[in-house]
Design a protein around this motif. Structure first.
Motif, PDB file in Angstrom:
ATOM      1  N   VAL A 118      11.595  -4.741   9.516  1.00 14.19           N
ATOM      2  CA  VAL A 118      11.052  -3.616   8.753  1.00 14.19           C
ATOM      3  C   VAL A 118      10.132  -4.180   7.690  1.00 14.19           C
ATOM      4  CG1 VAL A 118      11.582  -1.661   7.248  1.00 14.19           C
ATOM      5  CG2 VAL A 118      13.118  -2.224   9.148  1.00 14.19           C
ATOM      6  N   GLU A 119       8.905  -3.655   7.621  1.00 21.10           N
ATOM      7  CA  GLU A 119       7.945  -4.156   6.640  1.00 21.10           C
ATOM      8  C   GLU A 119       7.371  -2.987   5.832  1.00 21.10           C
ATOM      9  OE1 GLU A 119       3.901  -6.937   6.319  1.00 21.10           O
ATOM     10  OE2 GLU A 119       4.632  -6.269   8.282  1.00 21.10           O
ATOM     11  N   ILE A 120       7.329  -3.170   4.524  1.00 27.42           N
ATOM     12  CA  ILE A 120       6.690  -2.201   3.649  1.00 27.42           C
ATOM     13  C   ILE A 120       5.546  -2.918   2.941  1.00 27.42           C
ATOM     14  CG2 ILE A 120       8.362  -2.620   1.779  1.00 27.42           C
ATOM     15  CD1 ILE A 120       7.998   0.353   1.034  1.00 27.42           C
ATOM     16  N   LYS A 121       4.363  -2.321   2.975  1.00 28.58           N
ATOM     17  CA  LYS A 121       3.164  -3.046   2.553  1.00 28.58           C
ATOM     18  C   LYS A 121       2.221  -2.161   1.757  1.00 28.58           C
ATOM     19  CE  LYS A 121      -0.611  -5.780   4.614  1.00 28.58           C
ATOM     20  NZ  LYS A 121      -1.152  -6.313   5.901  1.00 28.58           N
ATOM     21  N   HIS A 122       1.596  -2.773   0.756  1.00 29.00           N
ATOM     22  CA  HIS A 122       0.553  -2.097  -0.019  1.00 29.00           C
ATOM     23  C   HIS A 122      -0.678  -2.986  -0.073  1.00 29.00           C
ATOM     24  CE1 HIS A 122      -1.776  -1.063  -3.645  1.00 29.00           C
ATOM     25  NE2 HIS A 122      -1.411   0.165  -3.360  1.00 29.00           N
ATOM     26  N   THR A 123      -1.834  -2.399   0.211  1.00 29.74           N
ATOM     27  CA  THR A 123      -3.087  -3.136   0.144  1.00 29.74           C
ATOM     28  C   THR A 123      -4.046  -2.420  -0.790  1.00 29.74           C
ATOM     29  OG1 THR A 123      -2.849  -3.950   2.414  1.00 29.74           O
ATOM     30  CG2 THR A 123      -5.053  -4.040   1.445  1.00 29.74           C
ATOM     31  N   ALA A 124      -4.539  -3.140  -1.778  1.00 29.28           N
ATOM     32  CA  ALA A 124      -5.560  -2.593  -2.677  1.00 29.28           C
ATOM     33  C   ALA A 124      -6.928  -2.958  -2.107  1.00 29.28           C
ATOM     34  CB  ALA A 124      -5.397  -3.183  -4.075  1.00 29.28           C
ATOM     35  N   THR A 125      -7.742  -1.968  -1.830  1.00 28.50           N
ATOM     36  CA  THR A 125      -9.078  -2.238  -1.304  1.00 28.50           C
ATOM     37  C   THR A 125     -10.117  -2.294  -2.414  1.00 28.50           C
ATOM     38  OG1 THR A 125      -9.409   0.123  -0.870  1.00 28.50           O
ATOM     39  CG2 THR A 125      -8.535  -1.205   0.923  1.00 28.50           C
TER      40      THR A 125
END
Length: 247
Positions: free
Chosen positions: A206-213
């Motif tokens: 299980v992966e939870i991810k946040h990416t700031a562009t």
């Protein structure tokens, strides 16, 4: 809302100036006197003459203590968006919050703080899973790991106190220990920010991810925090308070 912007000449200072809507930056501070977009920039806080409603600090960890003293002197609300602050200065922040309202957060992004809340619930449900944190930022970032990675780790540890951080396995010639939590760091290019938390169990991940562009998300979060403080009395708040989230 009239803002005094600490760190006005830095990348986040410029980003915040570009994110303004109904707000106004009346003055700012940097390493020396000057001007940015017609706004007065001060090298010394004692020289500031403009009136303002709130201070936003996007400077660096060596300046934040001076910003704190400046806020106390003028009895103004303060948003601290600077990262990698020492424990000593954190204690100063806690003490100052008894006299002025302060928002202090490792990350000003709404999305990151939403993930932090979700993490607290996931850790309880996936209690026997191995946990790893991976974070990536641009090649100019000095601190490592990021303040956000530290924030995510603390949230996980609150719910699994036996876990301890492992930052480097290069010299380790043994299998992964049950209570390790690996924190891996990437510094490359112009990555605005990426944080991923992996829960690995038997035959599933299980992966939870946040990416700031864009760095704009941090500027917009700081502006939201500044507006929040205008309605508050003395106290220390974080972005969950700003978002009015009952965690």
């Amino acid at each position: 809302m009239k803002i005094f912007l600490s760190g006005i000449t830095g990348s986040m200072g410029h980003c915040l100036l570009d994110s303004l809507e109904a707000e106004t930056v009346v003055a700012g501070s940097a390493g020396r006197n000057g001007e940015v977009d017609g706004i007065k920039v001060y090298g010394y806080f004692d020289d500031v003459v403009e009136d303002f409603d709130v201070i936003i600090d996007f400077s660096n960890k060596f300046v934040t203590k001076d910003v704190l003293e400046f806020a106390l002197k003028h009895k103004k609300p303060l948003v601290i968006a600077t990262t990698d602050i020492s424990e000593e200065v954190v204690k100063d922040i806690e003490a100052a919050s008894k006299e002025i309202p302060i928002v202090y957060s490792h990350n000003m992004s709404v999305g990151v703080n939403a993930i932090d809340i979700i993490l607290g619930k996931l850790v309880k449900m996936l209690e026997n899973y191995d946990v790893e944190i991976i974070e990536a930022h641009h090649n100019q970032k000095i601190d490592s790991p990021s303040g956000t990675a530290k924030m995510l780790f603390e949230t996980i540890k609150e719910n699994r106190q036996e876990l301890y951080p492992v930052y480097d396995r290069v010299d380790s010639r043994e299998k992964r220990q049950k209570n390790e939590l690996g924190i891996s760091v990437i510094r490359a290019g112009t990555i605005a920010g990426m944080h991923s938390v992996i829960f690995a169990g038997m035959d599933e991940l299980v992966e939870i991810k946040h990416t700031a562009t864009s760095k704009r998300i941090f500027a917009k979060g700081a502006l939201k925090a500044a507006k929040f403080l205008l309605t508050k009395e003395n106290g220390l708040y974080d972005m969950k308070d700003v978002l009015n989230v009952d965690n």
